[in-house]
Design a protein around this motif. Structure first.
Motif, PDB file in Angstrom:
ATOM      1  N   LYS A 148       0.833  -1.209   0.000  1.00 17.65           N
ATOM      2  CA  LYS A 148       0.000   0.000   0.000  1.00 17.65           C
ATOM      3  C   LYS A 148       0.866   1.256   0.000  1.00 17.65           C
ATOM      4  O   LYS A 148       0.577   2.228  -0.719  1.00 17.65           O
ATOM      5  CB  LYS A 148      -0.921  -0.009   1.218  1.00 17.65           C
ATOM      6  N   SER A 160      -5.731   5.824  -4.228  1.00 19.13           N
ATOM      7  CA  SER A 160      -6.951   6.199  -3.508  1.00 19.13           C
ATOM      8  C   SER A 160      -8.190   5.683  -4.223  1.00 19.13           C
ATOM      9  O   SER A 160      -9.168   5.263  -3.587  1.00 19.13           O
ATOM     10  CB  SER A 160      -7.020   7.722  -3.360  1.00 19.13           C
ATOM     11  N   GLY A 163      -9.055   2.220  -3.302  1.00 19.10           N
ATOM     12  CA  GLY A 163      -9.519   1.971  -1.937  1.00 19.10           C
ATOM     13  C   GLY A 163      -8.513   2.242  -0.848  1.00 19.10           C
ATOM     14  O   GLY A 163      -8.810   2.019   0.335  1.00 19.10           O
ATOM     15  N   LEU A 164      -7.307   2.711  -1.171  1.00 22.43           N
ATOM     16  CA  LEU A 164      -6.310   2.992  -0.143  1.00 22.43           C
ATOM     17  C   LEU A 164      -6.659   4.294   0.570  1.00 22.43           C
ATOM     18  O   LEU A 164      -6.944   5.306  -0.077  1.00 22.43           O
ATOM     19  CB  LEU A 164      -4.917   3.095  -0.766  1.00 22.43           C
ATOM     20  N   ASN A 165      -6.624   4.256   1.890  1.00 22.63           N
ATOM     21  CA  ASN A 165      -6.843   5.465   2.692  1.00 22.63           C
ATOM     22  C   ASN A 165      -5.541   6.264   2.697  1.00 22.63           C
ATOM     23  O   ASN A 165      -4.639   6.017   3.481  1.00 22.63           O
ATOM     24  CB  ASN A 165      -7.255   5.087   4.116  1.00 22.63           C
ATOM     25  N   ARG A 168      -4.532   8.188   5.980  1.00 21.03           N
ATOM     26  CA  ARG A 168      -4.032   7.309   7.038  1.00 21.03           C
ATOM     27  C   ARG A 168      -2.630   6.819   6.728  1.00 21.03           C
ATOM     28  O   ARG A 168      -1.769   6.735   7.621  1.00 21.03           O
ATOM     29  CB  ARG A 168      -4.981   6.126   7.222  1.00 21.03           C
TER      30      ARG A 168
END
Length: 268
Positions: A148, A160, A163-165, A168
């Motif tokens: 990630k 992003s 689905g990667l935050n 965070r």
């Protein structure tokens, strides 16, 4: 030692592109937290872990309230982290004064190999530094979290969308870099007298290590850069004074960057 001091900067600068001028202040805070904890009777190992955690928390607060609003504006992050450095230095003076402090060396012995002498504590610090770099490499290339983070570095927008935050992940990287700087200051504190400017000694060197080794090359670049900067400085110090040796090394580093702007290890 240079690799250890530069690792936190390599994480933040190499992975996120944030020019963290507060790196030296975080290293200084790690040294002071270690001194404070040991004077209160805490064992050295526990004091080192406490210092790393405390600086990590400071990095978390800095990132959450200030830095995260300026990730797409690198010049502003440079100014903000430089402001953090100035404020932290003055707060250290207010809290601890400007007198030199000392942290007792937990391993005062040395190993002798003919005419060579290897101080025990410095040798342990070198092994810890190597272990940290190997551990970071395992995390980046053998874990889901590492995938990630590498995706974020390559293309934050696409990461992003998948689905990667991103917020965070950035927070995690910045806190890890801050904790690494605190850990470096804690481990270096028994080698030098602790004062409000101890981090300045390593700030410029850390930038040279990261840039000469190769921006974005967190593992190999940090090792190569630290060997080039630290090794050359030690070599030239054999024939001249320390100040002259540092001047020669910085000139050589500038020459390297003139002909290889991306560093010795270029990103593929």
């Amino acid at each position: 030692v240079f690799a250890l001091a530069a690792l936190g900067l390599a994480i933040v600068f190499g992975l996120m592109g944030v020019i963290n001028m507060g790196h030296g202040a975080m290293l200084t805070l790690g040294a002071y937290f270690t001194w404070f904890a040991t004077t209160k009777g805490m064992p050295f190992v526990a004091a080192v872990l406490f210092a790393a955690a405390a600086v990590g928390v400071i990095g978390l607060l800095l990132e959450h309230f200030i830095i995260r609003h300026f990730y797409d504006r690198p010049f502003e992050t440079l100014l903000l982290t430089w402001g953090f450095f100035l404020i932290s230095t003055e707060l250290i003076k207010i809290a601890f004064g400007t007198d030199l402090r000392t942290v007792t060396n937990p391993l005062p012995g040395a190993a002798h190999f003919g005419s060579f002498v290897l101080p025990a504590y410095q040798s342990v610090v070198a092994l810890i530094s190597l272990a940290l770099i190997v551990g970071l490499g395992f995390m980046l290339y053998r874990t889901g979290l590492g995938i990630k983070i590498r995706a974020l570095v390559q293309n934050a927008e696409v990461a992003s969308l998948l689905g990667l935050n991103v917020a965070r992940a950035y927070k995690l990287v910045f806190v890890a870099g801050s904790a690494a700087a605190g850990l470096a200051g804690a481990l270096i504190s028994p080698m030098l007298s602790v004062d409000p400017y101890i981090g300045n000694i390593f700030l410029v060197r850390s930038f040279f290590v990261v840039i000469v080794g190769g921006i974005g090359q967190v593992l190999g670049g940090t090792l190569v850069g630290s060997f080039l900067i630290g090794g050359a400085e030690t070599f030239f110090a054999l024939f001249s004074g320390q100040v002259v040796a540092q001047t020669i090394v910085f000139m050589l580093a500038i020459l390297v960057l003139r002909f290889r702007p991306a560093g010795v290890l270029r990103a593929r």
